[in-house]
Design an enzyme around this catalytic site. Sequence first.
Site, PDB file in Angstrom:
ATOM      1  N   GLY A 188       0.815  -1.218   0.000  1.00  0.00           N
ATOM      2  CA  GLY A 188       0.000   0.000   0.000  1.00  0.00           C
ATOM      3  C   GLY A 188       0.842   1.258   0.000  1.00  0.00           C
ATOM      4  N   SER A 232       1.346   3.321  -2.651  1.00  0.00           N
ATOM      5  CA  SER A 232       1.038   4.305  -3.690  1.00  0.00           C
ATOM      6  C   SER A 232       0.603   5.633  -3.098  1.00  0.00           C
ATOM      7  CB  SER A 232      -0.058   3.774  -4.621  1.00  0.00           C
ATOM      8  OG  SER A 232      -1.126   3.248  -3.873  1.00  0.00           O
ATOM      9  N   TYR A 241     -12.741  -2.581  11.910  1.00  0.00           N
ATOM     10  CA  TYR A 241     -11.407  -1.972  11.789  1.00  0.00           C
ATOM     11  C   TYR A 241     -10.643  -2.126  13.102  1.00  0.00           C
ATOM     12  CZ  TYR A 241      -7.791   1.503  10.838  1.00  0.00           C
ATOM     13  OH  TYR A 241      -6.580   2.132  10.659  1.00  0.00           O
TER      14      TYR A 241
HETATM   15  P1  NAP Z   1      -4.691   5.417   2.234  1.00  0.00           P
HETATM   16  O1  NAP Z   1      -4.205   6.810   2.088  1.00  0.00           O
HETATM   17  O2  NAP Z   1      -6.133   5.115   2.020  1.00  0.00           O
HETATM   18  O3  NAP Z   1      -3.798   4.460   1.300  1.00  0.00           O
HETATM   19  C1  NAP Z   1      -4.083   3.093   1.306  1.00  0.00           C
HETATM   20  C2  NAP Z   1      -2.994   2.370   0.556  1.00  0.00           C
HETATM   21  O4  NAP Z   1      -3.236   0.970   0.702  1.00  0.00           O
HETATM   22  C3  NAP Z   1      -2.993   2.663  -0.919  1.00  0.00           C
HETATM   23  O5  NAP Z   1      -1.661   2.579  -1.373  1.00  0.00           O
HETATM   24  C4  NAP Z   1      -3.831   1.523  -1.509  1.00  0.00           C
HETATM   25  O6  NAP Z   1      -3.497   1.194  -2.869  1.00  0.00           O
HETATM   26  C5  NAP Z   1      -3.395   0.395  -0.603  1.00  0.00           C
HETATM   27  N1  NAP Z   1      -4.364  -0.694  -0.508  1.00  0.00           N
HETATM   28  C6  NAP Z   1      -5.628  -0.653  -0.036  1.00  0.00           C
HETATM   29  N2  NAP Z   1      -6.192  -1.873  -0.116  1.00  0.00           N
HETATM   30  C7  NAP Z   1      -5.256  -2.689  -0.654  1.00  0.00           C
HETATM   31  C8  NAP Z   1      -5.216  -4.058  -1.002  1.00  0.00           C
HETATM   32  N3  NAP Z   1      -6.294  -4.840  -0.834  1.00  0.00           N
HETATM   33  N4  NAP Z   1      -4.081  -4.553  -1.529  1.00  0.00           N
HETATM   34  C9  NAP Z   1      -2.985  -3.776  -1.741  1.00  0.00           C
HETATM   35  N5  NAP Z   1      -2.965  -2.469  -1.434  1.00  0.00           N
HETATM   36  C10 NAP Z   1      -4.084  -1.945  -0.905  1.00  0.00           C
HETATM   37  O7  NAP Z   1      -4.380   4.849   3.720  1.00  0.00           O
HETATM   38  P2  NAP Z   1      -3.379   5.366   4.860  1.00  0.00           P
HETATM   39  O8  NAP Z   1      -4.115   6.350   5.705  1.00  0.00           O
HETATM   40  O9  NAP Z   1      -2.061   5.713   4.308  1.00  0.00           O
HETATM   41  O10 NAP Z   1      -3.283   4.030   5.733  1.00  0.00           O
HETATM   42  C11 NAP Z   1      -2.179   3.136   5.640  1.00  0.00           C
HETATM   43  C12 NAP Z   1      -2.248   2.207   6.849  1.00  0.00           C
HETATM   44  O11 NAP Z   1      -2.229   2.986   8.047  1.00  0.00           O
HETATM   45  C13 NAP Z   1      -3.523   1.364   6.911  1.00  0.00           C
HETATM   46  O12 NAP Z   1      -3.218   0.060   7.350  1.00  0.00           O
HETATM   47  C14 NAP Z   1      -4.362   2.088   7.956  1.00  0.00           C
HETATM   48  O13 NAP Z   1      -5.262   1.232   8.607  1.00  0.00           O
HETATM   49  C15 NAP Z   1      -3.284   2.593   8.887  1.00  0.00           C
HETATM   50  N6  NAP Z   1      -3.696   3.733   9.714  1.00  0.00           N
HETATM   51  C16 NAP Z   1      -4.148   4.878   9.119  1.00  0.00           C
HETATM   52  C17 NAP Z   1      -4.560   5.929   9.940  1.00  0.00           C
HETATM   53  C18 NAP Z   1      -5.073   7.226   9.360  1.00  0.00           C
HETATM   54  O14 NAP Z   1      -5.635   8.032  10.112  1.00  0.00           O
HETATM   55  N7  NAP Z   1      -4.913   7.503   8.079  1.00  0.00           N
HETATM   56  C19 NAP Z   1      -4.501   5.802  11.328  1.00  0.00           C
HETATM   57  C20 NAP Z   1      -4.013   4.614  11.885  1.00  0.00           C
HETATM   58  C21 NAP Z   1      -3.618   3.591  11.069  1.00  0.00           C
HETATM   59  P3  NAP Z   1      -4.248   1.919  -4.138  1.00  0.00           P
HETATM   60  O15 NAP Z   1      -3.701   3.338  -4.203  1.00  0.00           O
HETATM   61  O16 NAP Z   1      -3.841   1.129  -5.334  1.00  0.00           O
HETATM   62  O17 NAP Z   1      -5.705   1.894  -3.844  1.00  0.00           O
END
Ligand code: NAP
Length: 252
Positions: A12, A14, A157
Site C-alpha cells: 500500500g 502508492s 477496523y
Molecule cells: P490510504 O491513504 O487510504 O492508502 C491506502 C494504501 O493501501 C494505498 O496505497 C492503496 O493502494 C493500498 N491498498 C488498499 N487496499 C489494498 C489491497 N487490498 N491490496 C494492496 N494495497 C491496498 O491509507 P493510509 O491512511 O495511508 O493508511 C495506511 C495504513 O495505516 C492502513 O493500514 C491504515 O489502517 C493505517 N492507519 C491509518 C490511519 C489514518 O488516520 N490515516 C490511522 C491509523 C492507522 P491503491 O492506491 O492502489 O488503492
Amino acid sequence: MDFTNQVVLITGASRGIGKATAIEFANRNATVVINYRNNEAAANETLAALPGKGHSIFRADVCEPEALNSMIEATVERYGKLDVVVNNAGCSVNHAIEKVEFEEWQAAWRKVIDTNLIGAANVAFFAAKQMMQQKHGRMVFVSSRGAFRGEPTKPAYGASKAGMNALSQSLAKQLAPYNIFIGTVAPGFVATDMGVQTLSKTEKEAIERECPLKRVAKPEEVAYSIAFLASKGAEFSTGAILDVNGASYLRT
Ligand code: NAP
C-alpha cells in the site's frame, strides 16, 4: 538509520503512510519495492519521488494470496533477497451498528478482516519463508490506536488492528531465533486519503482537540517510527507496539 544495500517492500505504498514510508527508506539509501492495488498512476508518482536507483512498483491485492507469493518471488528474483517488509496496506469501512442492516455489517467485516488482518498475515507468511531461508529480516506492521481505544463506528477496523497486534507479537516470538525482528506502529489519526474521506470538519476539529499538539500526524511522522523499528539497533524492541498518536491516547 541507514538502509544501504537493503531491499524494503512496502504494501500500500502508492499513497498516504505507505508513500511517506517509501520516501523515508529511500532517503536512507534503501532499494524500495512499492506495492499497490489499483492506483498505478499514484504508484508511479511515488516511484518518481524516490531518490536513488533500482526501485520498483508491483501490483498485488493483499487479499489475493497468489499475487502476494508472486510479488515476494519476483522481489527475490530481482534483488536476491528481502530485508524489510512493511505491512501497511489497509482499508477502513464505516458500519455503525445503528445504521446498517446485517448484509452491510457482514460485508464490512469480511472486507476489513480480509484486507487488514488476513492480507497482512499472508504477506507475513511469504516474507517470513524467505527471511527464514536467508536467516535475517525485519517486518513492521501498521496497526492503529483504534485497536486499544475502540472504534465505535468501525468495529471491524478496531478488531482487525487488535488482531494484527496479536499477530505481530506472536511472530516476534516465533521468528526471533531466525534473526527476524518484528515491530508494530499504532498511529492515531493521520492526514491521508483514508482519514480525509471518513471525517467531517466537525469530527476533524474534535480529533485535533484530543491531542495536546492540536493537530493530527503527518504521514512522515509515522514513516519515521516505521524506519526506526526496522533499523539496525532496534532488535531488542522486537514485539513492541509503538504509539504514534501525539499523546492523544495514553495506555499503560
Ligand atoms: P490510504 O491513504 O487510504 O492508502 C491506502 C494504501 O493501501 C494505498 O496505497 C492503496 O493502494 C493500498 N491498498 C488498499 N487496499 C489494498 C489491497 N487490498 N491490496 C494492496 N494495497 C491496498 O491509507 P493510509 O491512511 O495511508 O493508511 C495506511 C495504513 O495505516 C492502513 O493500514 C491504515 O489502517 C493505517 N492507519 C491509518 C490511519 C489514518 O488516520 N490515516 C490511522 C491509523 C492507522 P491503491 O492506491 O492502489 O488503492
